[in-house]
Design an enzyme around this catalytic site. Structure first.
Site, PDB file in Angstrom:
ATOM      1  N   HIS A 128       0.873  -1.180   0.000  1.00  0.00           N
ATOM      2  CA  HIS A 128       0.000   0.000   0.000  1.00  0.00           C
ATOM      3  C   HIS A 128       0.911   1.232   0.000  1.00  0.00           C
ATOM      4  O   HIS A 128       2.014   1.177   0.554  1.00  0.00           O
ATOM      5  CB  HIS A 128      -0.840  -0.062   1.287  1.00  0.00           C
ATOM      6  CG  HIS A 128      -1.912   0.971   1.395  1.00  0.00           C
ATOM      7  ND1 HIS A 128      -1.667   2.276   1.729  1.00  0.00           N
ATOM      8  CD2 HIS A 128      -3.252   0.882   1.231  1.00  0.00           C
ATOM      9  CE1 HIS A 128      -2.803   2.946   1.774  1.00  0.00           C
ATOM     10  NE2 HIS A 128      -3.782   2.126   1.468  1.00  0.00           N
ATOM     11  N   ASP A 204       3.339  -4.039   8.326  1.00  0.00           N
ATOM     12  CA  ASP A 204       2.101  -3.286   8.124  1.00  0.00           C
ATOM     13  C   ASP A 204       0.970  -4.296   8.293  1.00  0.00           C
ATOM     14  O   ASP A 204       0.704  -5.108   7.399  1.00  0.00           O
ATOM     15  CB  ASP A 204       2.125  -2.672   6.718  1.00  0.00           C
ATOM     16  CG  ASP A 204       0.779  -2.088   6.316  1.00  0.00           C
ATOM     17  OD1 ASP A 204      -0.210  -2.314   7.029  1.00  0.00           O
ATOM     18  OD2 ASP A 204       0.716  -1.435   5.261  1.00  0.00           O
ATOM     19  N   GLN A 207      -4.225  -5.051   7.445  1.00  0.00           N
ATOM     20  CA  GLN A 207      -5.218  -6.035   6.973  1.00  0.00           C
ATOM     21  C   GLN A 207      -5.159  -7.347   7.751  1.00  0.00           C
ATOM     22  O   GLN A 207      -5.956  -8.249   7.471  1.00  0.00           O
ATOM     23  CB  GLN A 207      -5.011  -6.322   5.478  1.00  0.00           C
ATOM     24  CG  GLN A 207      -5.198  -5.120   4.574  1.00  0.00           C
ATOM     25  CD  GLN A 207      -6.638  -4.591   4.534  1.00  0.00           C
ATOM     26  OE1 GLN A 207      -7.578  -5.233   4.995  1.00  0.00           O
ATOM     27  NE2 GLN A 207      -6.802  -3.406   3.993  1.00  0.00           N
ATOM     28  N   LYS A 230     -10.354  -0.289  10.827  1.00  0.00           N
ATOM     29  CA  LYS A 230     -10.521  -1.539  10.058  1.00  0.00           C
ATOM     30  C   LYS A 230     -10.839  -2.709  10.975  1.00  0.00           C
ATOM     31  O   LYS A 230     -11.010  -3.835  10.516  1.00  0.00           O
ATOM     32  CB  LYS A 230      -9.236  -1.844   9.275  1.00  0.00           C
ATOM     33  CG  LYS A 230      -8.930  -0.841   8.153  1.00  0.00           C
ATOM     34  CD  LYS A 230      -7.745  -1.309   7.357  1.00  0.00           C
ATOM     35  CE  LYS A 230      -7.065  -0.236   6.564  1.00  0.00           C
ATOM     36  NZ  LYS A 230      -7.779   0.204   5.366  1.00  0.00           N
TER      37      LYS A 230
END
Ligand code: 7TS
Length: 416
Positions: A128, A204, A207, A230
């Site tokens: 990303h 990261d 997700q 999220k």
């Protein structure tokens, strides 16, 4: 067993007030964009209301009872997050606005202090922009080199040349799960080899933390970044996990109130961890509500969340494959077990934005575009993709609604 799972599923859906709403066309809301931001359960919304109605005050300074209550709630939310990712120490959790800010904190603080010409940063082709642009800027500022682990068409990282790529690397920064393709990085292999090469690893986890059990000690990562919005929490709050020894040695990122111990006109002594990295009044209410989100997810169980998403993803992959003869291309690892509940696809020559607009008329919310991974899209030769992403509140009926909406798009564009 199946019935018990179904009942649990029904109860979860009922926890999210927005999922009972209809669209302006009178369609059931089918929310398939949780990779962008999740919906919020009532318990999280209520935590925000409760805080502002009962406990609102600034933290870490008031001597009165109300301020002490706000401080306790804020710090206890930090402890919940620490337990959720199994940090050894609550002080290893730094509140940030989101994943992006957590990565920038490491880049500006650790990166500027530790990198110079001749050093290298290793990332991947899947990232990303939030886990790419900060390293481009850091490389430009320090003279360090930026390198990439290649990815194949399924988003699987090619590790044959990892040891060569790691030569001279001081930092490896990679996504746990690709937000565009849904592939899962083999962190065990990469972290072990990065450490053997003397590099620090930043993950990261935007997700992964919302969707599967993540244990920072078992993974042995040095830094990990995630976003509250999220994972059933509010926007505007996220966190950075960092190993204590690294955080202790790092200079502050932002400076001002709250991050100080003692200030004279000439000089400043910084506060202890974690407050050294939390300058100014924090996002108190949203941190507390993120604590409520962590409670909510922990009650359900992250093993259940992961297993549920594998079930829904397997069902969706099977349904989507049946559509392949009509020009549907599905990207990412073929087996649901090998991937997250993020499925990118294209239908014939229909532009992903047009496809998403038609799905929207049926109440189906998917993201379309480059998913903030422009270099990856270019490498793959995809101008854009449509992306359906699942969470604990999605059901097989949601997948059926997606397929039904795709039928409609195929008719509109005469693909049948
Ligand atoms: N890293 C990954 C892997 C992400 O998926 C995202 C957001 C971020 C970083 C940035 O998160 P933020 O909370 O700091 O903005 N991903 C997406 C997405 O896929 N669609 O919208 C946002």
């Amino acid at each position: 067993m199946i019935e018990a799972t179904d009942r649990k599923q029904e109860a979860i859906v009922a926890d999210f007030p927005i999922l009972a709403k209809l669209t302006s066309r009178g369609k059931r809301l089918v929310y398939l964009d949780s990779a962008a931001s999740s919906q919020k359960p009532r318990a999280v919304i209520q935590a925000l209301v409760d805080y502002y109605e009962n406990d609102n005050a600034n933290i870490h300074r008031g001597v009165y009872e109300l301020a002490a209550r706000a401080t306790d709630a804020f710090e206890s939310a930090r402890a919940k997050v620490a337990r959720f990712v199994n940090a050894a120490d609550t002080a290893e959790i730094i509140w940030t606005r989101n994943t992006t800010e957590a990565i920038n904190l490491v880049s500006f603080s650790w990166g500027l202090a530790n990198l110079g010409p001749g050093d290298a940063i290793l990332t991947t082709q899947l990232e990303h922009h939030s886990n790419l642009v900060p390293w481009q800027l850091l490389a430009a500022k320090t003279g360090a080199e930026l390198r990439f682990i290649p990815a194949d068409r399924d988003g699987v990282l090619a590790l044959e040349h990892l040891d060569d790529l790691l030569a001279g690397v001081k930092l490896v920064a990679l996504a746990h799960i690709s937000n565009t393709i849904g592939s899962i990085a083999p962190l065990d292999v990469i972290v072990a080899r990065a450490h053997a090469a003397g590099a620090v690893v930043l993950v990261d986890a935007a997700q992964s933390v919302p969707h599967m059990p993540v244990d920072v000690q078992a993974l042995d990562v040095d830094f990990l970044a995630a976003s509250g919005h999220k994972m059933c929490g509010p926007t505007g709050i996220g966190f950075l996990y960092g190993k204590r020894a690294l955080l202790e040695a790092m200079p502050p990122f932002l400076t001002g109130g709250d991050m100080i111990k003692r200030v004279s006109y000439e000089t400043t002594t910084y506060n202890e961890l974690p407050w050294k990295f939390e300058a100014g009044t924090s996002n108190i209410a949203d941190a507390i509500a993120l604590g409520a989100a962590v409670d909510y997810l922990s009650d359900i169980g992250m093993d259940w969340v992961r297993a549920h998403e594998i079930r829904i993803t397997a069902y969706a992959l099977a349904q989507l494959r049946a559509f392949e003869s009509r020009g549907l291309a599905v990207y990412g690892p073929p087996r649901a077990e090998d991937r997250a509940g993020v499925i990118s696809f294209n239908l014939g020559d229909i532009h992903a934005h047009d496809l998403a607009s038609i799905l929207d008329t049926e109440g189906v919310c998917v993201r379309a575009g480059h998913h903030c991974t422009m270099p990856l899209m270019e490498k793959m030769g995809w101008p854009a993709t449509a992306r359906a992403s699942f969470y604990l509140y999605n059901t097989e009926e949601d997948v059926d609604a997606l397929i039904h909406a795709l039928e409609k798009a195929a008719q509109v564009f005469r693909l049948t």
